[in-house]
Motif scaffolding. Structure first.
Motif, PDB file in Angstrom:
ATOM      1  N   ASP A 154      72.905  30.484  -0.247  1.00  0.00           N
ATOM      2  CA  ASP A 154      71.725  29.708  -0.607  1.00  0.00           C
ATOM      3  C   ASP A 154      70.599  30.022   0.365  1.00  0.00           C
ATOM      4  OD1 ASP A 154      69.896  27.869  -1.452  1.00  0.00           O
ATOM      5  OD2 ASP A 154      71.065  26.102  -0.921  1.00  0.00           O
ATOM      6  N   THR A 155      69.513  30.612  -0.128  1.00  0.00           N
ATOM      7  CA  THR A 155      68.423  31.045   0.744  1.00  0.00           C
ATOM      8  C   THR A 155      67.490  29.910   1.153  1.00  0.00           C
ATOM      9  OG1 THR A 155      66.988  31.562  -1.138  1.00  0.00           O
ATOM     10  CG2 THR A 155      68.436  33.317  -0.326  1.00  0.00           C
ATOM     11  N   SER A 156      67.572  28.772   0.488  1.00  0.00           N
ATOM     12  CA  SER A 156      66.628  27.689   0.742  1.00  0.00           C
ATOM     13  C   SER A 156      66.982  26.934   2.014  1.00  0.00           C
ATOM     14  CB  SER A 156      66.609  26.719  -0.444  1.00  0.00           C
ATOM     15  OG  SER A 156      67.881  26.100  -0.596  1.00  0.00           O
ATOM     16  N   GLY A 157      66.075  26.061   2.440  1.00  0.00           N
ATOM     17  CA  GLY A 157      66.332  25.199   3.582  1.00  0.00           C
ATOM     18  C   GLY A 157      66.165  25.931   4.905  1.00  0.00           C
ATOM     19  N   ASP A 158      66.725  25.280   5.943  1.00  0.00           N
ATOM     20  CA  ASP A 158      66.565  25.825   7.291  1.00  0.00           C
ATOM     21  C   ASP A 158      67.621  26.863   7.646  1.00  0.00           C
ATOM     22  OD1 ASP A 158      68.782  24.243   7.478  1.00  0.00           O
ATOM     23  OD2 ASP A 158      67.898  22.758   8.828  1.00  0.00           O
ATOM     24  N   HIS A 203      73.778  32.760  -6.789  1.00  0.00           N
ATOM     25  CA  HIS A 203      72.479  32.211  -7.176  1.00  0.00           C
ATOM     26  C   HIS A 203      71.636  33.303  -7.820  1.00  0.00           C
ATOM     27  CE1 HIS A 203      73.106  28.381  -5.055  1.00  0.00           C
ATOM     28  NE2 HIS A 203      73.685  29.102  -4.101  1.00  0.00           N
ATOM     29  N   TYR A 254      68.273  35.479  -7.330  1.00  0.00           N
ATOM     30  CA  TYR A 254      67.428  35.899  -6.219  1.00  0.00           C
ATOM     31  C   TYR A 254      66.294  36.774  -6.753  1.00  0.00           C
ATOM     32  CZ  TYR A 254      71.853  34.664  -4.003  1.00  0.00           C
ATOM     33  OH  TYR A 254      73.003  34.013  -3.632  1.00  0.00           O
ATOM     34  N   TYR A 297      57.073  30.792  -1.736  1.00  0.00           N
ATOM     35  CA  TYR A 297      57.913  30.407  -0.614  1.00  0.00           C
ATOM     36  C   TYR A 297      57.413  31.060   0.662  1.00  0.00           C
ATOM     37  CZ  TYR A 297      60.255  34.526  -2.682  1.00  0.00           C
ATOM     38  OH  TYR A 297      60.527  35.733  -3.255  1.00  0.00           O
ATOM     39  N   ILE A 307      61.974  32.767   3.710  1.00  0.00           N
ATOM     40  CA  ILE A 307      62.713  32.739   2.438  1.00  0.00           C
ATOM     41  C   ILE A 307      62.556  34.074   1.717  1.00  0.00           C
ATOM     42  CG2 ILE A 307      63.007  31.541   0.247  1.00  0.00           C
ATOM     43  CD1 ILE A 307      63.806  29.941   2.738  1.00  0.00           C
ATOM     44  N   GLU A 350      65.668  36.268   0.372  1.00  0.00           N
ATOM     45  CA  GLU A 350      65.772  36.655  -1.032  1.00  0.00           C
ATOM     46  C   GLU A 350      65.806  38.181  -1.157  1.00  0.00           C
ATOM     47  OE1 GLU A 350      65.358  34.703  -4.144  1.00  0.00           O
ATOM     48  OE2 GLU A 350      65.921  32.931  -2.981  1.00  0.00           O
TER      49      GLU A 350
END
Length: 615
Positions: A469-473, A513, A515, A566, A570, A574
């Motif tokens: 998961d590329t999102s978040g911190d 996911h 990308y 983004y 990110i 990605e």
């Protein structure tokens, strides 16, 4: 030193019987003995000197003449290789004899398995085909991924001769067919030690025959350590609203493979019961084997050995990142903050160079000490623990903090066979009850957490086992390793083989996911054609190498008018996933075509644009 006789024994100052001329006792009390027997007669002085000069001259000629020195060195090396080869062949033959005897005994004890199984080629046959002593092995590799017979045999176990077995569960559908092949190829590329087995469930007779033929033609020749195991068809689970699912193959397939798979099996002559849940519970024959359970849509970037270390690598950085509980202040704040639902997982576990319990920079999987990748399931599984395992289970006593710290796990799951079999048995009992209340894919993961908590098997959580998961911190996954790669080279590095000696990488890429970067760079495993590994299928269209550099801070999802913007961080992540997945699958497809396509029958055009394919 050479002593020369110059007189009588009494004149010898080292004589044990010499007396002082002044009447004072000499050295007669010493322990020196006569030196006469070691002396050289005077008539041999000249021959001795000439022999010594000749010897020194020969040594000088040998050391100064490169041709002679090379010939002597080659002779010595050749003899050492012969001795080493004989020793290795003898050791392998002994091990194969013991292994065959154990397999024969297991077949006698467990001969009621009605399900056909396809395993790897017998290692004894491979060992028998090794070159004889004094002969050199011919390197017949056509590709860097290929293994010679000696390399394949050397990978039969992990470091320190540790037995390792990597398994992944699939159905017999076409989508997971290409994913299974890429998994085997990723294991081949990183030189994964131990055995690798695909556990196939839900197959019709025709499906099983087709998969068996494919495996024999395309997978088994890669390594004698690559196997295929078929399970029976497991009943679909039902929920309160009558839904059904096929997402239960993993726990039941794992249990069946551990009971009947090649190289596995149970020892019914001894029992082991961890928490008085299963009296007379048999243990696996090879209970010390390290078992790693992965998903079929995961790709290995470095081998799994069961040993983890946060010490610096030659490429700089750390190879592994542990996840541990935060400071006491953060724990107190979380405990008084109204529960975990209002907190992010990064508020609890933090990255650390030291393991949680031992506080060491290294950690080794052993009995009672499994390892898994941290996932974002947090403590949500606790809601279903009481109905799944009963109100008195240890799983119901786990606090929210303990749940986050030791049981918020997902694949790769890594444990000894002794622990993994206990988990598999309990997992199969728990998952139908969880699915009854939660008819979703997460029911399988929640059930795993409940089963391990019920068995009181807390995991050492890792961040570096996976990125997905590329999102978040990026906390909880190995994104910090990717973030450290310069943006202008992240795509070229990912496309060019993912060399961990250049940049440290997480162990697994989980491409589950969607990308994308910019208008066209895109990857989604659901859009990859089912017959991607075939002679007539083109390769994937490759992205431009400048993605990830900060130039494209957006992605254009397929068939949507709006684009998603983004940050540069990110974008780099990605781009890494797009380039790594595309690059590896194209290289894997070329590897397939080189081995199985004749003449101009191989389509090598990079023409598949996943972004524009229909859903």
């Amino acid at each position: 030193m050479v002593f020369v006789n110059t007189g009588s024994r009494l004149d010898n100052p080292y004589s044990a019987t010499r007396s002082s001329s002044n009447g004072v006792g000499g050295i007669g009390s010493t322990t020196f003995t006569s030196w006469k027997k070691y002396s050289i007669p005077p008539k041999l002085y000249l021959p001795f000197i000439l022999l010594w000069i000749w010897f020194v001259a020969i040594i000088s000629i040998v050391t100064e003449n490169p041709e002679i020195r090379k010939e002597v060195s080659m002779d010595i090396q050749r003899e050492e290789n012969v001795i080493k080869h004989k020793f290795q062949r003898g050791r392998l033959r002994v091990k194969e004899w013991v292994r065959n005897e154990k397999r024969w005994l297991r077949n006698r004890l467990d001969d009621n398995d009605p399900v056909p199984n396809i395993g790897p080629t017998d290692p004894a046959a491979v060992a028998a085909s090794m070159p004889e002593a004094g002969e050199e092995e011919v390197d017949e590799r056509k590709h860097d991924w290929d293994l010679t017979q000696l390399e394949d045999l050397a990978l039969r176990t992990g470091p320190a001769d540790t037995p390792i077995h990597i398994v992944f569960s699939t159905d017999c559908g076409p989508h997971q067919h290409w994913q299974a092949y890429q998994f085997f190829l990723s294991a081949l590329r990183v030189r994964q030690p131990g055995r690798v087995t695909q556990i196939a469930s839900g197959c019709t007779d025709n499906d099983a025959a087709s998969l068996k033929e494919w495996h024999a033609e395309h997978v088994a020749p890669l390594s004698f350590r690559f196997g295929l195991h078929f399970t029976p068809n497991f009943p679909a689970l039902k929920s309160t609203d009558g839904k059904k699912t096929e997402f239960v193959n993993t726990p039941f397939g794992l249990k069946h493979w551990m009971e009947y798979g090649e190289g596995m099996g149970l020892d019914h002559t001894s029992s082991y019961d961890r928490n008085n849940n299963h009296p007379n519970h048999p243990r696996p024959w090879k209970h010390d084997t390290i078992i790693a359970l992965l998903n079929t849509d995961q790709m290995l970037t470095r081998p799994i050995t069961g040993h983890f270390s946060s010490l610096p690598t030659e490429a700089g950085g750390s190879s592994d990142i542990f996840r541990v509980a935060p400071s006491n202040d953060a724990l107190s704040s979380a405990a008084g903050g109204g529960g975990t639902e209002k907190k992010n997982k990064s508020d609890f576990n933090v990255d650390s160079p030291l393991s949680f319990r031992e506080h060491e920079p290294t950690f080794t999987v052993r009995h009672g000490h499994p390892v898994s990748q941290e996932y974002g399931v947090r403590d949500l599984w606790r809601k279903y623990a009481s109905s799944a395992v009963g109100p008195n289970s240890p799983a119901t006593k786990v606090t929210p903090i303990e749940a986050m710290r030791s049981y918020a796990v997902g694949p790769p799951y890594i444990a000894t066979a002794l622990d993994m079999y206990d988990i598999a048995v309990r997992w199969c009992e728990v998952v139908p009850k969880v699915y009854y209340e939660l008819p979703e894919l997460l029911a399988e993961m929640y059930a795993f957490s409940i089963a391990t908590a019920d068995l009181q098997l807390p995991h050492q959580l890792m961040a570096s086992l996976m990125v997905s998961d590329t999102s978040g911190d990026g906390n909880g996954e190995g994104w910090k390793m990717v973030d450290d790669i310069p943006g202008e080279e992240v795509c070229s590095f990912a496309m060019d083989g993912l060399d961990v000696e250049v940049h440290p990488l997480p162990t697994v890429l989980h491409f589950c996911h969607r990308y994308g970067v910019g208008d066209r760079a895109f990857f989604a495993n659901t859009k990859v054609p089912a017959n991607f590994f075939s002679c007539g299928m083109p390769l994937l269209e490759e992205p431009t190498l400048d993605i990830g550099s900060g130039k494209y801070l957006y992605k254009q999802p397929p068939f949507l008018d709006t684009r998603m913007e983004y940050s540069a961080v990110i974008e780099k992540r990605e781009a890494f996933m797009v380039c790594a997945s595309t690059g590896f699958l194209n290289e894997a497809a070329l590897y397939f075509k080189e081995r199985h396509c004749i003449g101009n029958n191989a389509n090598v055009r990079k023409a598949i644009r996943l972004h524009d394919l229909p859903e």
